[in-house]
Design a protein around this motif. Structure first.
Motif, short mmCIF file in Angstrom:
data_model
loop_
_atom_site.label_atom_id
_atom_site.label_comp_id
_atom_site.label_asym_id
_atom_site.label_seq_id
_atom_site.Cartn_x
_atom_site.Cartn_y
_atom_site.Cartn_z
N ASP A 76 0.82 -1.21 0.00
CA ASP A 76 0.00 0.00 0.00
C ASP A 76 0.85 1.26 0.00
O ASP A 76 0.45 2.30 -0.52
N ASP A 77 2.05 1.20 0.58
CA ASP A 77 2.92 2.37 0.65
C ASP A 77 3.81 2.51 -0.57
O ASP A 77 4.58 3.45 -0.67
N GLU A 78 3.70 1.58 -1.52
CA GLU A 78 4.60 1.58 -2.68
C GLU A 78 4.51 2.89 -3.46
O GLU A 78 5.50 3.38 -3.97
N PHE A 79 3.33 3.46 -3.57
CA PHE A 79 3.18 4.67 -4.36
C PHE A 79 3.00 5.91 -3.49
O PHE A 79 2.56 6.94 -3.97
N GLY A 80 3.32 5.80 -2.23
CA GLY A 80 3.28 6.95 -1.35
C GLY A 80 2.09 6.95 -0.42
O GLY A 80 1.08 6.30 -0.67
N LEU A 81 2.24 7.68 0.64
CA LEU A 81 1.22 7.79 1.67
C LEU A 81 0.65 9.20 1.64
O LEU A 81 1.38 10.18 1.83
N GLU A 82 -0.64 9.30 1.38
CA GLU A 82 -1.29 10.61 1.37
C GLU A 82 -1.37 11.10 2.81
O GLU A 82 -1.97 10.45 3.67
N ILE A 83 -0.76 12.24 3.09
CA ILE A 83 -0.73 12.73 4.46
C ILE A 83 -1.58 13.97 4.68
O ILE A 83 -1.84 14.35 5.82
N ALA A 84 -2.01 14.61 3.58
CA ALA A 84 -2.86 15.80 3.74
C ALA A 84 -3.49 16.15 2.39
O ALA A 84 -2.99 15.76 1.34
N VAL A 85 -4.57 16.89 2.47
CA VAL A 85 -5.25 17.41 1.28
C VAL A 85 -5.62 18.86 1.59
O VAL A 85 -6.06 19.17 2.70
N ALA A 86 -5.42 19.74 0.63
CA ALA A 86 -5.77 21.15 0.79
C ALA A 86 -6.49 21.63 -0.45
O ALA A 86 -6.34 21.05 -1.53
N THR A 87 -7.25 22.70 -0.30
CA THR A 87 -7.94 23.27 -1.45
C THR A 87 -7.15 24.42 -2.08
O THR A 87 -7.50 24.87 -3.17
N GLU A 88 -6.11 24.87 -1.41
CA GLU A 88 -5.26 25.95 -1.92
C GLU A 88 -3.82 25.45 -2.03
O GLU A 88 -3.32 24.76 -1.12
N ALA A 89 -3.14 25.82 -3.10
CA ALA A 89 -1.76 25.38 -3.32
C ALA A 89 -0.85 25.82 -2.18
O ALA A 89 -0.02 25.04 -1.69
N HIS A 90 -0.98 27.07 -1.75
CA HIS A 90 -0.15 27.59 -0.66
C HIS A 90 -0.32 26.76 0.60
O HIS A 90 0.66 26.44 1.29
N ASP A 91 -1.56 26.40 0.91
CA ASP A 91 -1.83 25.60 2.11
C ASP A 91 -1.22 24.20 1.99
O ASP A 91 -0.72 23.65 2.97
N ALA A 92 -1.25 23.63 0.80
CA ALA A 92 -0.67 22.29 0.60
C ALA A 92 0.84 22.33 0.83
O ALA A 92 1.39 21.43 1.48
N LEU A 93 1.50 23.36 0.32
CA LEU A 93 2.95 23.48 0.56
C LEU A 93 3.23 23.63 2.06
O LEU A 93 4.15 23.00 2.59
N ALA A 94 2.44 24.46 2.73
CA ALA A 94 2.64 24.66 4.17
C ALA A 94 2.41 23.37 4.95
O ALA A 94 3.17 23.05 5.88
N LEU A 95 1.39 22.60 4.58
CA LEU A 95 1.14 21.32 5.24
C LEU A 95 2.30 20.35 5.01
O LEU A 95 2.73 19.65 5.93
N ALA A 96 2.79 20.30 3.79
CA ALA A 96 3.92 19.42 3.48
C ALA A 96 5.14 19.81 4.30
O ALA A 96 5.83 18.94 4.85
N GLU A 97 5.39 21.08 4.42
CA GLU A 97 6.54 21.55 5.19
C GLU A 97 6.37 21.24 6.67
O GLU A 97 7.30 20.76 7.33
N HIS A 98 5.18 21.46 7.18
CA HIS A 98 4.92 21.22 8.61
C HIS A 98 4.98 19.73 8.95
O HIS A 98 5.54 19.35 9.98
N ARG A 99 4.42 18.90 8.11
CA ARG A 99 4.28 17.46 8.45
C ARG A 99 5.47 16.60 8.04
O ARG A 99 5.58 15.47 8.52
N THR A 100 6.33 17.10 7.16
CA THR A 100 7.44 16.26 6.70
C THR A 100 8.81 16.87 6.95
O THR A 100 9.81 16.19 6.74
N GLY A 101 8.85 18.13 7.33
CA GLY A 101 10.14 18.78 7.48
C GLY A 101 10.68 19.35 6.19
O GLY A 101 11.83 19.77 6.12
N ALA A 102 9.87 19.38 5.15
CA ALA A 102 10.28 20.01 3.89
C ALA A 102 10.61 21.47 4.17
O ALA A 102 10.13 22.07 5.13
#
Length: 132
Positions: A76-102
């Motif tokens: 199930d993890d072979e193609f990645g784990l969905e960790i968040a969904v956002a309706t705005e691009a800016h929010d998606a980047l912020a979520l990725a940075e907050h949750r993964t250390g990006a």
């Protein structure tokens, strides 16, 4: 220019293009791996997907999507784990940075995280290197 300034990352996402970021090593000496995060536009949403794979690459084999999963028993993890969904691009980047250390300012266009991986290999695969 390898890295996208925030406005270019958001522009790519709003045009339907994914952005990604190599995050470094994961796993242990018995099962070394690497991870990277991707923000994927799908319809009117932006999905944040964390990928982890076995570190089987080399200076000449850097295509991260071709690497086998870190845990071969968990397909199930072979193609990645969905960790968040956002309706705005800016929010998606912020979520990725907050949750993964990006790191803001280290996003690249889709398919370019492999260049970051090549740099990682050439630097000796440091275990605790900061992406910045």
């Amino acid at each position: 220019m390898r890295y996208l300034v925030e406005s270019l990352a958001i522009g790519a996402l709003t045009r339907g293009r994914s952005v990604e970021q190599f995050l470094g090593s994961v796993g242990d000496a018995h099962a070394p791996g690497v991870r990277w995060v991707e923000v994927v536009p799908i319809g009117s949403e932006f999905k944040v997907v964390l990928h982890m794979s076995a570190d089987v690459g080399s200076e000449n084999f850097c295509d991260l999507v071709e690497f086998p999963p870190l845990d071969p028993e968990n397909e199930d993890d072979e193609f990645g784990l969905e960790i968040a969904v956002a309706t705005e691009a800016h929010d998606a980047l912020a979520l990725a940075e907050h949750r993964t250390g990006a790191v803001r300012g280290r996003w690249v266009n889709q398919g370019m995280a492999q260049d970051e991986y090549r740099d990682f290999v050439l630097s000796g695969r440091p275990r605790h290197a900061s992406p910045s």
